[in-house]
Each structure stands twice: as C-alpha cells, then as structure tokens.
Design a protein around this motif. Structure first.
Motif, PDB file in Angstrom:
ATOM      1  N   UNK A  23      16.364   3.038   4.526  1.00  0.00           N
ATOM      2  CA  UNK A  23      15.244   2.189   4.942  1.00  0.00           C
ATOM      3  C   UNK A  23      14.122   2.247   3.922  1.00  0.00           C
ATOM      4  N   UNK A  24      13.366   1.179   3.826  1.00  0.00           N
ATOM      5  CA  UNK A  24      12.239   1.152   2.888  1.00  0.00           C
ATOM      6  C   UNK A  24      11.219   2.222   3.266  1.00  0.00           C
ATOM      7  N   UNK A  25      10.630   2.827   2.263  1.00  0.00           N
ATOM      8  CA  UNK A  25       9.607   3.849   2.524  1.00  0.00           C
ATOM      9  C   UNK A  25       8.405   3.176   3.186  1.00  0.00           C
ATOM     10  N   UNK A  26       7.964   3.691   4.334  1.00  0.00           N
ATOM     11  CA  UNK A  26       6.873   3.024   5.073  1.00  0.00           C
ATOM     12  C   UNK A  26       5.480   3.314   4.527  1.00  0.00           C
ATOM     13  N   UNK A  27       5.391   4.191   3.512  1.00  0.00           N
ATOM     14  CA  UNK A  27       4.075   4.607   3.027  1.00  0.00           C
ATOM     15  C   UNK A  27       3.774   4.008   1.652  1.00  0.00           C
ATOM     16  N   UNK A  28       2.522   3.698   1.380  1.00  0.00           N
ATOM     17  CA  UNK A  28       2.149   3.183   0.051  1.00  0.00           C
ATOM     18  C   UNK A  28       2.251   4.296  -1.001  1.00  0.00           C
ATOM     19  N   UNK A  29       2.457   3.898  -2.227  1.00  0.00           N
ATOM     20  CA  UNK A  29       2.552   4.864  -3.324  1.00  0.00           C
ATOM     21  C   UNK A  29       1.153   5.383  -3.670  1.00  0.00           C
ATOM     22  N   UNK A  30       0.891   6.666  -3.479  1.00  0.00           N
ATOM     23  CA  UNK A  30      -0.441   7.200  -3.761  1.00  0.00           C
ATOM     24  C   UNK A  30      -0.674   7.517  -5.236  1.00  0.00           C
ATOM     25  N   UNK A  31       0.342   7.295  -6.067  1.00  0.00           N
ATOM     26  CA  UNK A  31       0.167   7.573  -7.495  1.00  0.00           C
ATOM     27  C   UNK A  31       1.032   8.726  -7.967  1.00  0.00           C
ATOM     28  N   UNK A  32       0.696   9.253  -9.107  1.00  0.00           N
ATOM     29  CA  UNK A  32       1.517  10.280  -9.726  1.00  0.00           C
ATOM     30  C   UNK A  32       1.266  11.672  -9.130  1.00  0.00           C
ATOM     31  N   UNK A  33       2.285  12.465  -9.226  1.00  0.00           N
ATOM     32  CA  UNK A  33       2.159  13.865  -8.826  1.00  0.00           C
ATOM     33  C   UNK A  33       1.311  14.597  -9.857  1.00  0.00           C
ATOM     34  N   UNK A  34       0.472  15.503  -9.401  1.00  0.00           N
ATOM     35  CA  UNK A  34      -0.344  16.318 -10.296  1.00  0.00           C
ATOM     36  C   UNK A  34       0.057  17.779 -10.149  1.00  0.00           C
ATOM     37  N   UNK A  35       0.302  18.417 -11.274  1.00  0.00           N
ATOM     38  CA  UNK A  35       0.749  19.813 -11.268  1.00  0.00           C
ATOM     39  C   UNK A  35      -0.217  20.704 -10.495  1.00  0.00           C
ATOM     40  N   UNK A  36       0.359  21.573  -9.665  1.00  0.00           N
ATOM     41  CA  UNK A  36      -0.449  22.480  -8.866  1.00  0.00           C
ATOM     42  C   UNK A  36      -0.864  21.917  -7.534  1.00  0.00           C
ATOM     43  N   UNK A  37      -0.619  20.619  -7.329  1.00  0.00           N
ATOM     44  CA  UNK A  37      -0.973  19.989  -6.052  1.00  0.00           C
ATOM     45  C   UNK A  37       0.290  19.703  -5.245  1.00  0.00           C
ATOM     46  N   UNK A  38       0.117  19.179  -4.046  1.00  0.00           N
ATOM     47  CA  UNK A  38       1.242  18.884  -3.163  1.00  0.00           C
ATOM     48  C   UNK A  38       1.785  17.486  -3.443  1.00  0.00           C
ATOM     49  N   UNK A  39       3.043  17.304  -3.122  1.00  0.00           N
ATOM     50  CA  UNK A  39       3.569  15.948  -3.070  1.00  0.00           C
ATOM     51  C   UNK A  39       2.934  15.241  -1.882  1.00  0.00           C
ATOM     52  N   UNK A  40       2.877  13.928  -1.948  1.00  0.00           N
ATOM     53  CA  UNK A  40       2.300  13.165  -0.853  1.00  0.00           C
ATOM     54  C   UNK A  40       3.268  12.074  -0.437  1.00  0.00           C
ATOM     55  N   UNK A  41       3.370  11.845   0.852  1.00  0.00           N
ATOM     56  CA  UNK A  41       4.271  10.819   1.351  1.00  0.00           C
ATOM     57  C   UNK A  41       3.989   9.483   0.658  1.00  0.00           C
ATOM     58  N   UNK A  42       5.065   8.799   0.303  1.00  0.00           N
ATOM     59  CA  UNK A  42       4.938   7.529  -0.398  1.00  0.00           C
ATOM     60  C   UNK A  42       5.149   7.637  -1.892  1.00  0.00           C
ATOM     61  N   UNK A  43       5.091   8.846  -2.433  1.00  0.00           N
ATOM     62  CA  UNK A  43       5.311   9.011  -3.868  1.00  0.00           C
ATOM     63  C   UNK A  43       6.734   8.595  -4.234  1.00  0.00           C
ATOM     64  N   UNK A  44       6.856   7.961  -5.406  1.00  0.00           N
ATOM     65  CA  UNK A  44       8.160   7.508  -5.901  1.00  0.00           C
ATOM     66  C   UNK A  44       8.791   8.622  -6.737  1.00  0.00           C
TER      67      UNK A  44
END
Length: 333
Positions: free
Chosen positions: A235-256
């Motif tokens: 199924x298509x991801x229901x969340x918008x892409x929040x942008x790029x992952x940043x080292x040391x931070x968490x992944x966020x729903x919607x990330x590609x």
C-alpha cells in the motif's frame, strides 16, 4: 602442522564466554542463483565450540528439474535421477543444523537456499544464527587478494581438491574456519553473527523440467530470476516525506528508504519491517530519497553512485535495524 598450532593457541587463549557452543559448516550446490532454483547437493561439517571437527555428512538431492550449470558443479541429470528429494533428507539435514550456528562462505546465499527448500517442504530449518566467513575474514583484516574460498584456503595452507563439490568445499571451509575462529578468540573479536528468519511463505511455480532450461537474464547460464514470495503490491505510504535522515537523529514516518546489495535478513522481510514502521520503501534512488541502506558503501551499484551524487545519507543494515526500533511518528496534519 596447522592443527598443532591452533590447538596450542587455543590452550593459551581465554575462550570468550559469549561464543557459540557449536557450529555447522555448510556448503550447498544449486541449479542456479535465482529464488526458484534448487539445491542439488549439500554437505555439513559439525564443529565443536573451538572449531574441532566432530563429524561430516553429504548428500545428493534430486531437484526435479534441470541441474543447471553442470560445467560448474559436475552433477548431471543422470547422477541426480536416483537421489532423494529434499523433503526426504530434510529431517537428517535438520539434525546436523540443530542448536548450531550455520557457517558458510557468503552465508546469506546458503541460508536463503536452505530456508526456501524447507519452506517448500512445509518445515522450518532449525537455524537461528549464521556466520559468514567472508565477513569474519574482513573483521580479522586478513591479507587476502579477494574473498574467494580458494584465497581463504590458500592463506591458511588448506588444500582444495574439488572446487564446487559440496563435501570438499565444506571440508576446506571447516579447516579454514578453525584458525579464523581462534584468531578471533585471541583478539577478543565479537563474531559477526546474524539472525536467521525461516521463511513461512512459498509458492509452487512451474520449473524447467529435466533437459529444459529457462530463458532470460540472471542466475547461472541464463536462468530466469523470478520472485520467490507471491507477488504483492505494498500500500502507498500514508505519510508525507519529511526529508532526509540526519545522523544521530531518529527516522521519521514517511521517509523514503532504498536498499542496495545483499542483506543478511531476507530483503523482503527487511522491506516489510520498514513498511510496518511507516517508512516509504523506494525501489529506486532519487533526490527525494531520505536514506540508502547498504552493507557495501564502496560498491559501484547505481544506487550507491546516485547516493554519492545527491549526497543521500547511507547506513548499513545493522544501523538501520537499530533505527527501526524507534521511528518518530509523522507530524500531525
């Protein structure tokens, strides 16, 4: 001479308590490299906690199809015609693997072939962890010209008699693994163990009959690489892409998230985990990709090259597994 040296070394080494209590060194020969290819021979050397050989076992397996690259493994249709089916040897094979770490050269391939055969037989292989001798040789920083089994064997003075014969390849690997294991223990190295997840899905697909070959690219000799698991559209991801992952931070729903190269966990399972966590699994890499997951960032795959070009963040599978444990929820709309 090599055995005397490693035995002497083991007596002087305080053995790491966290090391496994036994190993099953495995080699399988197959009809090809695709997901619907079959095992045609298998060998297991059982080793104790310090890598000493306890016993060995070998069998041919009738794949009920064309044997594939005979010029590599030497097993013809005639040689395999009277061999047992995998379902007939599954129990004996399982007793050789039970309670041990599966050791193989390029272990992800051997494990996946074994797991698929057990899935076809509607059983599960009793393997929970595997160890790849390529990964171990890299961790030990062995001065090898490449990561072929013959190079590892030559480094430890092991004579290879019949390359691509499952029994001899397993013997060679067992003899090369023992000094590698002792070197790891002496250096207090953490062994590169990976989780094995048995397959629970399978599909019976028409396979080439004896004497028939499948066309198309991929695999040995032009065998067609087909999908192992039933085809399904995520199924298509229901969340918008929040942008790029940043080292040391968490992944966020919607990330590609895109994947490249071999993974220790079956690729589809890894993608399923990412999807379940709310990430968008991308089949290609673009400027919108948030993260590339690869165990070989120095490879020249198109995704790795594009990641360099776009400045896309890259992490390995182990780091990605840790990130999946704590994915940040998508922002409320």
């Amino acid at each position: 001479m090599l055995e005397d040296h490693t035995t002497a070394a083991s007596s002087a080494t305080t053995w790491p308590a966290a090391y496994p209590h036994g190993y099953a060194v495995v080699d399988v020969e197959t009809t090809g490299l695709a997901r619907d290819d079959r095992i045609i021979s298998a060998a297991v050397y059982r080793l104790d906690a310090r890598g000493e050989v306890e016993d060995h076992w070998y069998t041919l397996v009738n794949p009920e199809r064309d044997p594939g690259p005979v010029w590599i493994h030497g097993l013809t249709s005639e040689a395999l015609e009277g061999a047992p089916l995998f379902a007939d040897i599954a129990e004996e094979f399982a007793t050789r693997l039970e309670g041990r770490v599966l050791v193989a050269h390029n272990a992800v391939f051997d494990w996946q072939m074994i797991a698929r055969e057990y899935a076809r037989a509607r059983r599960e292989a009793p393997v929970r962890q595997r160890l790849c001798t390529i990964a171990l040789s890299k961790a030990l920083d062995l001065p090898l010209p490449n990561h072929k089994l013959e190079s590892l064997a030559a480094h430890f003075g092991v004579v290879q008699r019949r390359a691509h014969h499952a029994l001899d390849d397993a013997r060679v690997l067992a003899e090369a693994f023992r000094p590698s294991l002792h070197a790891a223990a002496q250096g207090g190295l953490r062994l590169p163990l990976h989780e094995c997840r048995p397959l629970t899905e399978w599909t019976d697909r028409p396979a080439p009959r004896i004497g028939q070959q499948a066309g198309g690219p991929g695999g040995y000799g032009g065998y067609r690489a087909t999908s192992w698991r039933p085809s399904r559209k995520r199924p298509a991801c229901p969340y918008p892409n929040p942008g790029r992952y940043e080292e040391g931070k968490r992944l966020k729903q919607g990330m590609r998230v895109a994947f490249s190269g071999d993974t220790s966990v079956e690729r589809e399972l890894l993608e399923d985990r990412a999807t379940e966590a709310g990430l968008h699994v991308a089949t290609s890499l673009s400027r919108l990709t948030s993260l590339l997951v690869t165990n070989d960032p120095d490879s020249g795959t198109s995704k790795v090259l594009k990641a360099r070009q776009y400045g896309t963040p890259v992490v390995d599978e182990a780091a990605f597994g840790q990130l999946l444990r704590d994915v940040e929820p998508a922002s409320e709309q």
